[in-house]
Design an enzyme around this catalytic site. Structure first.
Site, mmCIF file in Angstrom:
data_model
loop_
_atom_site.group_PDB
_atom_site.id
_atom_site.type_symbol
_atom_site.label_atom_id
_atom_site.label_comp_id
_atom_site.label_asym_id
_atom_site.label_seq_id
_atom_site.Cartn_x
_atom_site.Cartn_y
_atom_site.Cartn_z
ATOM 1 N N ARG A 88 0.847 -1.195 0.000
ATOM 2 C CA ARG A 88 0.000 0.000 0.000
ATOM 3 C C ARG A 88 0.881 1.244 0.000
ATOM 4 O O ARG A 88 0.457 2.327 0.330
ATOM 5 C CB ARG A 88 -0.958 0.022 1.211
ATOM 6 C CG ARG A 88 -0.403 -0.544 2.512
ATOM 7 C CD ARG A 88 -1.220 -0.156 3.697
ATOM 8 N NE ARG A 88 -0.772 1.112 4.205
ATOM 9 C CZ ARG A 88 0.184 1.271 5.119
ATOM 10 N NH1 ARG A 88 0.766 0.227 5.676
ATOM 11 N NH2 ARG A 88 0.545 2.473 5.499
ATOM 12 N N HIS A 124 13.077 -2.582 -1.856
ATOM 13 C CA HIS A 124 11.978 -3.508 -2.150
ATOM 14 C C HIS A 124 12.297 -4.337 -3.392
ATOM 15 O O HIS A 124 12.077 -5.544 -3.422
ATOM 16 C CB HIS A 124 10.669 -2.747 -2.421
ATOM 17 C CG HIS A 124 10.179 -1.924 -1.285
ATOM 18 N ND1 HIS A 124 10.125 -0.554 -1.339
ATOM 19 C CD2 HIS A 124 9.704 -2.269 -0.072
ATOM 20 C CE1 HIS A 124 9.643 -0.089 -0.199
ATOM 21 N NE2 HIS A 124 9.373 -1.104 0.583
ATOM 22 N N GLY A 130 5.538 -9.300 4.927
ATOM 23 C CA GLY A 130 6.564 -8.317 5.286
ATOM 24 C C GLY A 130 6.745 -8.185 6.791
ATOM 25 O O GLY A 130 6.020 -8.785 7.582
ATOM 26 N N ARG A 131 7.721 -7.378 7.163
ATOM 27 C CA ARG A 131 7.865 -7.011 8.579
ATOM 28 C C ARG A 131 6.708 -6.073 8.890
ATOM 29 O O ARG A 131 6.353 -5.234 8.079
ATOM 30 C CB ARG A 131 9.183 -6.247 8.782
ATOM 31 C CG ARG A 131 10.392 -7.126 8.877
ATOM 32 C CD ARG A 131 11.607 -6.242 8.942
ATOM 33 N NE ARG A 131 11.678 -5.577 10.248
ATOM 34 C CZ ARG A 131 12.393 -6.043 11.269
ATOM 35 N NH1 ARG A 131 13.070 -7.146 11.152
ATOM 36 N NH2 ARG A 131 12.437 -5.389 12.405
ATOM 37 N N ASP A 132 6.118 -6.248 10.053
ATOM 38 C CA ASP A 132 4.999 -5.400 10.457
ATOM 39 C C ASP A 132 3.931 -5.348 9.356
ATOM 40 O O ASP A 132 3.398 -4.291 9.026
ATOM 41 C CB ASP A 132 5.499 -3.992 10.803
ATOM 42 C CG ASP A 132 4.439 -3.163 11.520
ATOM 43 O OD1 ASP A 132 3.575 -3.764 12.184
ATOM 44 O OD2 ASP A 132 4.464 -1.924 11.392
ATOM 45 N N VAL A 146 -22.289 29.957 7.689
ATOM 46 C CA VAL A 146 -22.653 28.588 7.313
ATOM 47 C C VAL A 146 -24.084 28.296 7.751
ATOM 48 O O VAL A 146 -24.883 27.723 7.014
ATOM 49 C CB VAL A 146 -21.677 27.573 7.951
ATOM 50 C CG1 VAL A 146 -22.200 26.152 7.802
ATOM 51 C CG2 VAL A 146 -20.307 27.687 7.311
ATOM 52 N N ARG A 147 -24.387 28.711 8.972
ATOM 53 C CA ARG A 147 -25.735 28.483 9.505
ATOM 54 C C ARG A 147 -26.794 29.153 8.637
ATOM 55 O O ARG A 147 -27.917 28.673 8.549
ATOM 56 C CB ARG A 147 -25.821 29.008 10.941
ATOM 57 C CG ARG A 147 -25.122 28.110 11.942
ATOM 58 C CD ARG A 147 -26.121 27.209 12.583
ATOM 59 N NE ARG A 147 -25.506 26.194 13.426
ATOM 60 C CZ ARG A 147 -26.168 25.101 13.814
ATOM 61 N NH1 ARG A 147 -27.398 24.892 13.408
ATOM 62 N NH2 ARG A 147 -25.580 24.212 14.572
ATOM 63 N N ARG A 202 -25.941 19.531 15.140
ATOM 64 C CA ARG A 202 -24.616 20.164 15.229
ATOM 65 C C ARG A 202 -23.590 19.296 14.495
ATOM 66 O O ARG A 202 -22.748 19.806 13.763
ATOM 67 C CB ARG A 202 -24.185 20.304 16.699
ATOM 68 C CG ARG A 202 -24.882 21.423 17.455
ATOM 69 C CD ARG A 202 -24.279 21.455 18.855
ATOM 70 N NE ARG A 202 -25.114 22.118 19.825
ATOM 71 C CZ ARG A 202 -24.838 23.313 20.348
ATOM 72 N NH1 ARG A 202 -23.773 23.985 19.971
ATOM 73 N NH2 ARG A 202 -25.620 23.836 21.255
#
Ligand code: PPS
Length: 568
Positions: free
Chosen positions: A196, A203, A288-290, A433-434, A448
């Protein structure tokens, strides 16, 4: 030959011809559940057999057995619970035996689901058993406990339309297609590399070593569903892999996409990854590691040991039809000008390594990346997507009590940023915004939250496109602010500024007379009076406007942004 699939048979849940027409006909009158983006990833892999032997969402008995002991009720290894999570309202109308139609976010019929089980899971227990923790610093736990729906559905699926993709279709295929492809190429040994992250020199050397040792070809089989929050998006990553491919001998390696919603579940997830690759017809899988590591816990430690995933998956080798390869950890030895495994280091020799996080940090700060570490063409690609911090989109999120000075401060900061130039600035002030975006909303907790999430959505769009969004709502609830933070951090930089003016000062100012009305009970649920304000725990900045002139307060904020290298 598909008997090598997990459970002995490669599943394909799609139907064709007359059966397909029947499914489409039933879909017209079934009740529909619109799949979320996340749910789209699981269903794609269920329907195409990547999750063989599953033929749908786990029933309650299988779920319990998976959660407790990583096995389906019949004893088959299966480490990850795969369920459809639905809202309470939808569950209330659902009956056992009913067929529900599952649609993609645009309404296209993806599959029909016959409901066999419906239950409210103990998600805390699930987190403990599956992830080994209930700490929400773990992205899998956070999603499970904070983001999903409360009720689980189990049941069998019939596929109607495969989820549609527009990107990188040349790299997408089903397990059956991948097996066919390997057969056509005459590849009998194929290693899957799960990733990822962008790929760098170490690598490639690691993969080449494993290819030689196992006389195998290799596929960079990258997860492109949901990965870890903050990851580089798959568009950029796949372009990087395309730059890496020529560094393998011609015709020995390929790229393929796996639309997997990762859970960052470490050892259990590594086992799941191996099973999925077995289903795709791979003969070897690199752990892999971890592997699938979730990052740091709330105390700064690791959730799993670095080799825990490798140990777990290897210990189950007998039950798998895929060879598990442990990735050696390579470091660069400057004196020798080469990469070495840990045991190859001579005493006194130090190995160099740059972690993914360190690399990202260097790129953000516009630092040079050493030649020994990365391919220059990959760095060039990363620089195109990850501009230095001084060019990234930002959200400045001012939060604080009514009358704390948020709006005034936000306005001042906006003007100052415009004076400095460089990025477009938009102000999403609470009151404004309101009036526009949230004119129909009240001040209930639910409304809210909705208001803040809308602000977050608009701000994320602005930040994504390189602008500065300045928000200044009260935003009283910590969980909602956290959701906004993760939304923004996917696309840019989030700066939370707690306008920490004491309530006595705010009430003393009472510019709108609202505190007086709240005290008199004429306004109910007023923040700080009879509605809570969760004080931000780790904001990027805290400022009490009663301690400074407004000009100085604005200057303090600008100074902090400079310190964070967000502006020059
Ligand atoms: S929230 O909680 O973030 O959605 O609130 P926000 O959108 O910032 O709106 C806050 C402004 O609305 C006015 N107002 C109230 N505030 C708090 N509680 C209650 N019950 C309430 N009713 C009205 C108030 O003027 C706030 O404006 P500021 O600028 O903060 O004073």
């Amino acid at each position: 030959d598909t008997t090598s699939a997990h459970g002995g048979k490669l599943i394909n849940l799609y139907v064709e011809g007359e059966a397909l027409l029947q499914e489409k006909e039933k879909a017209k009158s079934n009740r529909s559940w619109d799949l979320t983006t996340c749910q789209m990833f699981d269903i794609e892999l269920l329907l195409n057999g990547a999750f063989s032997p599953l033929t749908g969402y786990l029933n309650q008995a299988d779920y319990q057995s998976v959660v407790e002991g990583m096995r389906l009720a019949d004893g088959t290894l299966w480490p990850m619970p795969i369920n459809l999570d639905i809202s309470q309202a939808f569950a209330d109308e659902t009956t056992i035996g009913e067929e529900i139609t599952l649609r993609d976010p645009e309404g296209v019929v993806i599959a029909n689901l016959v409901v066999t089980d419906l239950w409210t899971p103990d998600k805390t227990l699930e987190a403990e058993k599956v992830f080994g923790t209930t700490d929400t610093a773990h992205p899998g736990v956070r999603r499970l406990l904070n983001e999903g729906n409360p009720v689980y559905v189990g049941g069998t699926l019939t596929g109607v339309t495969p989820p549609l993709h527009y990107d990188f279709n040349q790299y997408r295929n089903t397990p059956a297609e991948m097996r066919q492809h390997f057969a056509e190429l005459g590849w009998s040994n194929v290693i899957a590399f799960q990733t990822r992250n962008p790929i760098h020199k170490a690598h490639v050397i690691m993969m080449k070593r494993l290819m030689a040792k196992n006389q195998a070809n290799l596929v960079i089989h990258t997860a492109v569903g949901r990965t870890k929050p903050g990851d580089i998006d798959h568009f950029c990553r796949v372009r990087c892999y395309e730059k890496v491919l020529p560094h393998f001998p011609a015709g020995t390696a390929e790229i393929r996409l796996l639309p997997l919603a990762m859970r960052m579940g470490g050892p259990r997830e590594a086992l799941w990854h191996a099973i999925i690759r077995q289903n795709y017809g791979f003969t070897h899988f690199i752990v892999g590691r971890d592997h699938a590591g979730p990052g740091r816990n709330n105390l700064g430690g690791l959730f799993y040991g670095a080799t825990e995933a490798q140990e777990l998956v290897s210990s189950l080798q007998d039950e798998l039809n895929i060879q598990i390869l442990k990735a050696p950890f390579l470091r660069y030895v400057e004196g020798r000008g080469e990469f070495c495994e840990e045991h190859e280091l001579l005493s006194g020799e130090a190995g160099l390594y740059i972690s993914g996080a360190e690399l990202k940090d260097k790129l953000c700060h516009g630092e040079d990346i050493p030649e020994w570490f990365a391919f220059p063409e990959v760095i060039e690609e990363l620089n195109r997507t990850l501009p230095p911090r001084s060019k990234q989109g930002i959200t400045l999120f001012f939060t604080g009590l009514s009358g704390s000075g948020k709006s005034t401060l936000a306005n001042g900061v906006m003007v100052k940023l415009r004076e400095l130039g460089g990025r477009h600035v938009s102000l999403l002030d609470g009151d404004v915004v309101r009036k526009n975006l949230s004119s129909e909303l009240s001040f209930s907790k639910e409304h809210r939250d909705l208001n803040i999430l809308r602000i977050g959505y608009v701000a994320s769009e602005i930040s994504k496109n390189g602008g500065i969004a300045i928000c200044a709502p009260i935003a009283p609830y910590a969980t909602t602010r956290r959701s906004v933070r993760s939304m923004i951090e996917e696309v840019g930089v989030f700066v939370e500024i707690h306008v920490a003016t004491p309530i006595e000062v705010c009430e003393g100012r009472d510019r709108k007379g609202l505190y007086a009305m709240a005290r008199a009970g004429k306004i109910k649920g007023f923040t700080g009076i009879d509605d809570p304000y969760d004080v931000p725990e780790n904001p990027e900045m805290r400022i009490d406007t009663s301690q400074y002139t407004m000009t100085d307060a604005v200057e303090q904020v600008i100074e902090r942004l400079r310190e964070m290298k967000l502006i020059a």
